[in-house]
Design an enzyme around this catalytic site. Structure first.
Site, PDB file in Angstrom:
ATOM      1  N   GLY B 209      27.835  88.923  53.981  1.00  0.00           N
ATOM      2  CA  GLY B 209      28.339  89.939  53.684  1.00  0.00           C
ATOM      3  C   GLY B 209      29.732  89.700  54.327  1.00  0.00           C
ATOM      4  O   GLY B 209      31.218  90.226  53.849  1.00  0.00           O
ATOM      5  N   GLY B 211      30.320  88.795  57.808  1.00  0.00           N
ATOM      6  CA  GLY B 211      30.161  87.491  58.803  1.00  0.00           C
ATOM      7  C   GLY B 211      29.820  87.944  59.904  1.00  0.00           C
ATOM      8  O   GLY B 211      30.519  87.550  61.266  1.00  0.00           O
ATOM      9  N   SER B 281      32.085  94.154  58.811  1.00  0.00           N
ATOM     10  CA  SER B 281      30.313  94.806  58.265  1.00  0.00           C
ATOM     11  C   SER B 281      30.910  95.119  56.883  1.00  0.00           C
ATOM     12  O   SER B 281      31.212  96.096  57.284  1.00  0.00           O
ATOM     13  CB  SER B 281      29.935  94.887  59.393  1.00  0.00           C
ATOM     14  N   THR B 289      20.561  94.344  57.245  1.00  0.00           N
ATOM     15  CA  THR B 289      19.902  94.385  58.888  1.00  0.00           C
ATOM     16  C   THR B 289      19.391  95.677  59.677  1.00  0.00           C
ATOM     17  O   THR B 289      19.177  95.799  60.693  1.00  0.00           O
ATOM     18  CB  THR B 289      21.338  93.893  59.655  1.00  0.00           C
ATOM     19  N   ALA B 291      21.526  98.596  59.937  1.00  0.00           N
ATOM     20  CA  ALA B 291      22.283  99.312  60.729  1.00  0.00           C
ATOM     21  C   ALA B 291      22.077 100.002  61.519  1.00  0.00           C
ATOM     22  O   ALA B 291      21.602 101.387  60.643  1.00  0.00           O
ATOM     23  CB  ALA B 291      23.411  98.482  60.584  1.00  0.00           C
ATOM     24  N   VAL B 346      19.421  89.591  46.992  1.00  0.00           N
ATOM     25  CA  VAL B 346      21.358  90.414  47.602  1.00  0.00           C
ATOM     26  C   VAL B 346      20.876  91.569  47.594  1.00  0.00           C
ATOM     27  O   VAL B 346      21.010  92.184  45.736  1.00  0.00           O
ATOM     28  CB  VAL B 346      22.493  89.476  46.756  1.00  0.00           C
ATOM     29  N   TYR B 551      22.729  98.177  75.571  1.00  0.00           N
ATOM     30  CA  TYR B 551      23.289  97.676  75.596  1.00  0.00           C
ATOM     31  C   TYR B 551      23.808  96.811  76.145  1.00  0.00           C
ATOM     32  O   TYR B 551      24.325  97.517  77.640  1.00  0.00           O
ATOM     33  CB  TYR B 551      25.335  98.405  75.000  1.00  0.00           C
TER      34      TYR B 551
END
Lengths: 678, 631
Positions: B209, B211, B281, B289, B291, B346, B551
């Site tokens: 997508g 990368g 993205s 993923t 997100a 996909v 984070y």
């Protein structure tokens, strides 16, 4: 089985240990008052300001943990939460320390005076102090001193004050509280008090553990407690108690702190203040209740010479590294951490293993004085029936031999090399003149009463004589015991070789394993380390030229017999002692025998045997040995506790006890079924 | 209108849909985009994408770095005067001097301007293995007309994400296994054809997508012997329709975040989904993923935003039959798709919720005397469920880092004000500059509500000793999110390597996990012989009812180490172990990929693994989607 090369790397001879500095020297040369009033500014954990004891109490009272338990207790008992809360406050008040610098200064002053009159020197490894200082600044610290004397905790605080380190808070037994004024003094010098037994009291446990954890987590002060739980009356390290260790490890396991550093401290006394007191206690002469007046009476001890003290601050042990690869901390992820829960089996075994490791670390750094070796030799001679005593030069020669042997086994021996061996021996003997007598150049234990009546004596008088001899023997044994950890593994192997029916390695191992298992309530033998211990023993005995160990066989070298004989004799009192206990259990234990009655009953039995000359070792009279052996038999299932109507009784499995006795006596080969394969 | 002649009218509803869109899209450009979307085939392979106003060309190398983050024209460097400068024109910070950065780097990492570790300037084509092509597959692919390439640069570009080890290797000019072919499908049907052919010829497909993966998800498995084809979805980047009645929009999955927002904004809408990587993205990547976006407090995470997903698998196309906002129809099949990380198929088209663009936005910041107080405040905000669109709490190290990135102030007055502010906080309020930390805030909504909301949050903050510290600090905090990735490249020029990683953790463990993970990193570095003190810092970056997302940033100077990447990975591994031991999750939004696979089993249990495995076995029995992620 790992190859023996693994052991070459930890050759005990190569153990690196720090040097000592005498802290009394400066006390003798400068003002105690000024010392007591010196500027005291210890480096703190990550710069946290020390916390007032009142603040600490309120932190504990407000903790989630305590809230939870209070709610729970209130729900279970139907009491108002306020009411429970009050109880909690009361428990906390009874428990909490109230450290005050002024009291510490008072102690610093008086202890300086006392120490100087009692001891020649107090020697401390200053590198250990530096490591401790670093540890205190980086991590919450737990101090684990060995416990041989009441002196221990005062001494510890004294040392930390001397070196300008944060004063510890110390877990002390409630019995101290009995001493009115002194109890409060101790409290103000940093002691906090815990009840001896509170097994089922959920509330008490919660307050106690939260109190300790709060101090530790916030790094207000090092927490100090005795892993052995109580003073060892025999100078052998005691089997560690896990309660407090569990509590101090918990904050790490639950991620509340990054790490906890545990510092084993070994305090070795050249002469123990409580020497004969302990012996009497072990013989069943009841211990006087701690009281201020008792302490006052004890002041006569002040006029005697107690030699020197060595205090070795060991390498701080990171709980994090102990747990590495051992404990999966994720197990605490699914239940809120403030809800108390019994530790799982793997946590329990982790804490247990760690406790053993730490006690062994204490043992390792115990400083042994020449007298310890002399006591070992003299006891063996006495047991062997040498009536005349040993010539001084012969004793000296043997002591030198034993010195070299013990050094090869890694003993931390403090043998003054600048003196000749005979000087060393005679100065040791003179320090302990209450226990030995030198007569016409011959040395022996001070057993016989001066001008003891000859001829027939009443039974009571004989018993009294026996007991007073036993006091001497047990006092001496307590010094020998200081060296036991050095010789223990080789001695187990020596006894195993002695008992094994052949020199087949497997056979010897079986026998070793049996003995090790038998004595694991008596000595510090890490659980599950049978093979390592066996290898270590083999390694040491091979290294010193005593044995040859091949793939299949264990062979004794010609020149090894002396060492083996010595080692076997070292363990013999315990072997004999356990056998006597077996005999008692078979012959005299009735259906109604309770645990309480066990000690007096077996004591009578042993006295009978000693008087009849069927038993050589008066030290078997030690209640410590008797209790340990009973614990071992209970563990092995040879004795069972049966819940009776009003009390528990002991039920003896006579066949099993019999076979244990025979195996201990070397009459029966070790049953393969009960031991691990090599 | 072009839509009337659209070939994809076969679905019947399309003309109506397009009328609605055409009616509402004010700008002709958008109409064009929408229309061309329907004309998948007509567009062919050679369309000039850049002229569409789209950010991602087929040849990414035209605008992006091959061995670092982001656009080629944008980077940090030290200019001739030795001052740090941010080049280009794309960002607010672009073209500015950052005076304090050099000193901060030297102080934090012990870097030295003389000691540089520069990257290999260009890719050596010979370093790239020649492609292993499946001739039969290629032949049939040609006949479909879907554009493809086996150019070395194209292939290298799609062989990596942005993990440290991936970028480090590229900088050294090292290239491992790369895809053998890159294809650029233009629409759903192209993907269907590609997957059919791949199944027929047993070719391995790896969807690509934006990368921006940081989980080694794009790495080609070493053991893969089949021909590997990278399916680059970047040309499937159209908004197919907007449904204002239901506030939804239907997009092709290759569209990247910035295009999606810009295009929707033009019609007055937004998705509100703004992951830090949103410049690059893609929507499909977000879905694959699971997100999370910065403003999830208002808009939700991807799983809350997705209404409908279409995924092409070796077994065929999977999708739901309706767009009901919630269903009780057994386990939600969307949850097999979300987080599947390219192992099942996909993602080609997604229907997402949209919202009218917020009327008013306001940044803010609060300074706390220490991190503990800050966390307590965030927890209270979450308890009262009044979190602004975004609320982030940076620790002291990150606060200082943020300060080091302040651009040169233009006026004396501003610098005077800054000084005054600093004086007030540290001297007057007694905050320890080595303890204080800052929370950045972003409020969205209508003006009145925003101001009301702002007051509520500041009132809570005040209870925890927080002091409002101005809009600028807040805004800069968010701007830095986008430039910080560029900073790693600068660090790497001076022997500094670093990475960020994230977790989610229950509230009661937030402080513990932050402390322990940071300490673990420092200890591991020390144990492994790193000569310089590592930079180990964290921020609480999302709040939830039951916990928070944390984070971590971790970087160190690797001068004097023989194998810095290996060491780095060991430390990262240890840090993850520490996270798990402290009750943190394996990942909050980065995903598992191959980097964190080792912990999957303990994370989801044996049975859980079996469940996932059996789905994979049914959907993709021949492991056509063989990127090896997750399981």
């Amino acid at each position: 089985m790992a190859s023996s090369t693994a052991y070459a790397q930890r050759d005990p001879m190569l153990k690196k240990r720090d040097d000592f500095e005498d802290i009394l020297e400066e006390r003798r040369n400068s003002s105690d008052l000024r010392y007591a009033l010196k500027c005291y500014t210890p480096a703190l954990y990550k710069g946290v300001a020390p916390c007032k004891s009142s603040m600490l109490k309120s932190m504990v009272l407000q903790s989630d943990q305590l809230h939870y338990v209070i709610q729970q207790v209130s729900k279970e008992t139907g009491r108002q939460t306020d009411n429970v809360q009050e109880e909690v406050s009361a428990i906390l008040d009874e428990m909490a320390h109230s450290l005050q610098l002024s009291t510490v200064r008072f102690f610093a002053f008086t202890l300086s005076k006392i120490f100087k009159s009692l001891f020649k020197s107090i020697r401390v490894n200053e590198e250990g102090i530096q490591r401790l200082q670093q540890a205190i600044q980086d991590h919450p610290v737990v101090l684990l001193p060995s416990h041989r004397s009441y002196m221990d905790f005062l001494l510890m605080s004294y040392l930390l004050y001397t070196y300008d380190l944060t004063l510890p808070v110390i877990a002390a037994g409630m019995d101290f509280m009995g001493m009115k004024f002194v109890g409060e003094m101790f409290r103000m010098s940093g002691a906090f008090f815990i009840r001896r037994s509170f097994g089922g009291n959920k509330l008490y446990w919660a307050v106690f553990s939260e109190y300790v954890k709060t101090m530790l987590k916030n790094g207000f002060a090092p927490v100090e407690f005795f892993l052995e739980g109580t003073r060892s009356r025999t100078s052998k390290s005691l089997i560690p108690k896990l309660g407090l260790l569990n509590i101090v490890m918990d904050p790490f396991l639950k991620g509340e702190v990054f790490d906890v550093h545990v510092v084993p401290v070994s305090i070795s006394y050249e002469r123990i203040l409580e020497e004969t007191l302990y012996a009497r206690e072990l013989l069943g002469i009841p211990k006087p209740k701690e009281s201020t007046s008792g302490l006052f009476k004890a002041r006569k001890v002040l006029s005697e010479d107690y030699g020197s003290i060595h205090v070795y601050f060991g390498q701080p042990v990171s709980v994090r590294s102990l747990a590495e690869g051992r404990v999966n901390r994720c197990q605490f992820n699914l239940v809120p951490r403030h809800i108390p829960g019994r530790p799982d089996e793997d946590i329990h075994s982790f804490v247990n293993d760690s406790a053993y490791k730490l006690v062994r670390a204490q043992e390792d750094n115990m400083v042994l004085k020449p007298w310890v070796l002399l006591a070992s030799l003299l006891l063996q001679k006495q047991a062997a029936g040498q009536e005349q005593g040993t010539a001084l030069d012969e004793l000296t020669a043997q002591a030198v031999w034993l010195r070299d042997l013990s050094r090869q086994y890694g003993a931390f021996l403090h043998w003054p090399d600048q003196m000749t061996p005979s000087e060393v021996v005679s100065s040791s003997l003179s320090l302990h003149r209450g226990l030995v007598r030198t007569c016409e150049g011959k040395v022996q234990l001070a057993l016989e009463h001066e001008g003891g009546a000859v001829g027939p004596q009443s039974a009571a008088a004989l018993e009294e004589k026996l007991l007073s001899q036993a006091v001497i023997v047990l006092s001496c044994a307590s010094y020998r015991n200081q060296a036991l950890h050095v010789f223990l593994r080789p001695a187990l192997l020596a006894s195993a070789i002695h008992a094994a029916s052949s020199n087949q390695k497997q056979e010897v191992f079986n026998s070793f394993s049996f003995l090790r298992n038998m004595f694991s309530n008596e000595f510090i033998l890490c659980p599950g380390a049978t093979v390592q211990d066996f290898e270590e023993a083999c390694y040491l005995l091979v290294k010193t030229g005593t044995l040859q160990v091949t793939q299949k066989e264990v062979l004794v070298n010609e020149r090894g017999h002396r060492t083996l004989a010595f080692l076997v004799s070292m363990l013999d009192p315990f072997l004999q002692g356990y056998q006597v206990v077996c005999r008692f259990l078979c012959e005299e234990a009735t259906e109604t025998l309770t645990e309480k009655q066990f000690i007096p009953a077996i004591r009578k039995f042993i006295i009978k045997h000693l008087l009849a000359g069927r038993l050589r070792y008066a030290e078997v009279l030690s209640s410590d040995l008797q209790k340990n052996s009973l614990a071992a038999f209970l563990r092995l299932g040879a004795v069972e506790k049966i819940k009776g109507v009003d009390q528990e009784t002991l039920k003896v499995n006579a066949a099993m006890v019999n076979s244990l006795e025979d195996t201990l006596g070397g009459k029966l080969p070790t049953q393969k079924a009960v031991v691990a394969r090599l | 209108m072009a839509s009337n002649s659209s070939g994809s009218g076969s679905q019947g509803r399309a003309p109506q849909r397009l009328r609605i869109i055409a009616g509402h899209l004010q700008r002709p450009v958008d109409v064009d985009a929408t229309v061309s979307a329907a004309e998948c085939k007509a567009q062919g392979g050679e369309a000039d994408v850049a002229s569409d106003g789209k950010s991602v060309p087929k040849r990414r190398q035209e605008i992006m770095k091959w061995n670092g983050w982001g656009y080629s024209d944008t980077k940090f460097l030290f200019n001739k005067k030795g001052q740090a400068e941010f080049t280009g024109k794309r960002y607010k910070l672009s073209g500015m001097i950052i005076p304090a950065l050099k000193e901060w780097m030297e102080g934090t990492f012990g870097t030295n301007m003389q000691h540089k570790s520069l990257a290999t300037p260009a890719l050596t084509r010979t370093a790239v293995q020649p492609p292993t092509l499946n001739e039969a597959f290629v032949e049939e692919l040609k006949s479909t007309g879907v554009p493809f390439s086996h150019d070395a640069e194209d292939r290298v570009f799609r062989a990596h994400g942005h993990c440290l080890h991936e970028i480090f290797a590229l900088r050294e000019g090292k290239v491992g296994r790369v895809p053998d072919l890159v294809v650029w499908p233009n629409c759903h049907n192209d993907v269907v054809k590609i997957v059919e052919l791949a199944c027929k010829h047993n070719v391995c497909l790896i969807p690509y997508g934006g990368g921006t993966s940081v989980s080694s998800a794009l790495e080609c498995p070493q053991e893969e012997t089949r021909s590997i084809v990278s399916v680059d979805t970047s040309q499937m980047n159209r908004i197919l329709w907007i449904d204002e009645k239901n506030l939804t929009a239907h997009m092709e999955a290759g569209i990247v975040g910035q295009d999606l927002e810009r295009l929707l904004n033009e019609s007055g809408y937004c998705t509100g989904h703004e992951p830090d990587s949103m410049e690059f993205s893609s929507l499909g990547g977000w879905v694959a993923t699971r997100a999370s976006g910065m403003k999830k407090n208002i808009y939700g995470n991807i799983e809350d935003l997705v209404i409908h997903v279409k995924m092409v698998t070796p077994q065929g196309v999977v999708e739901k039959s309706c767009q009901g906002p919630r269903m009780s129809t057994g386990p939600d099949i969307h949850h097999f798709i979300m987080g599947s990380e390219g192992t099942l198929g996909v993602v080609t088209e997604v229907t997402m919720k949209i919202r009218p663009m917020p009327e008013y936005q306001k940044y803010g910041s609060v300074v706390f005397p220490n991190f503990e107080q800050g966390v307590a405040c965030l927890r209270e905000v979450a308890r009262q469920r009044c979190a602004p669109a975004s609320i982030r709490l940076m620790d002291n190290e990150q606060f200082k880092f943020g300060h080091a990135l302040k651009p040169q102030v233009s006026s004396m007055f501003t610098s005077f004000l800054e000084g005054l502010k600093k004086f007030y906080i540290t001297k007057f309020k007694g905050f320890d500059p080595d303890c204080l930390c800052v929370a950045t805030l972003l409020f969205e909504g209508n003006r009145e509500k925003v101001l009301q909301h702002e007051k509520q949050v500041y009132d809570i903050a005040a209870k925890f000793g927080g002091l409002a510290a101005g809009e600028d600090n807040g805004q800069r905090g968010y701007m830095l999110t986008f430039v910080i990735a560029y900073l790693r490249d600068l660090g790497m020029d001076y022997y500094v390597i670093g990475e960020s990683f994230e977790t989610s953790v229950p509230w009661d463990r937030v402080l513990d996990i932050c402390r322990n993970v940071k300490a673990r990193i420092i200890r591991e570095c020390k144990d492994k012989g790193v000569q310089f003190q590592p930079f180990s810092t964290c921020r609480v970056t999302q709040t939830y009812d039951a916990g928070a997302c944390v984070y971590f940033y971790f970087a160190f100077n690797y001068r004097g180490l023989s194998d810095p990447v290996h060491m780095f990975e060991e430390v990262e591994h240890a840090a993850r172990e520490e996270i798990l031991a402290n009750g943190g999750s394996l990942s909050h939004h980065h995903g598992v990929g191959k980097l964190r696979k080792a912990w999957m089993r303990e994370t989801v249990s044996d049975v859980g693994m079996g469940m996932l495995k059996s789905v994979k076995d049914y959907v993709d029995p021949n492991n056509i989607f063989g990127n090896g992620n997750l399981l």
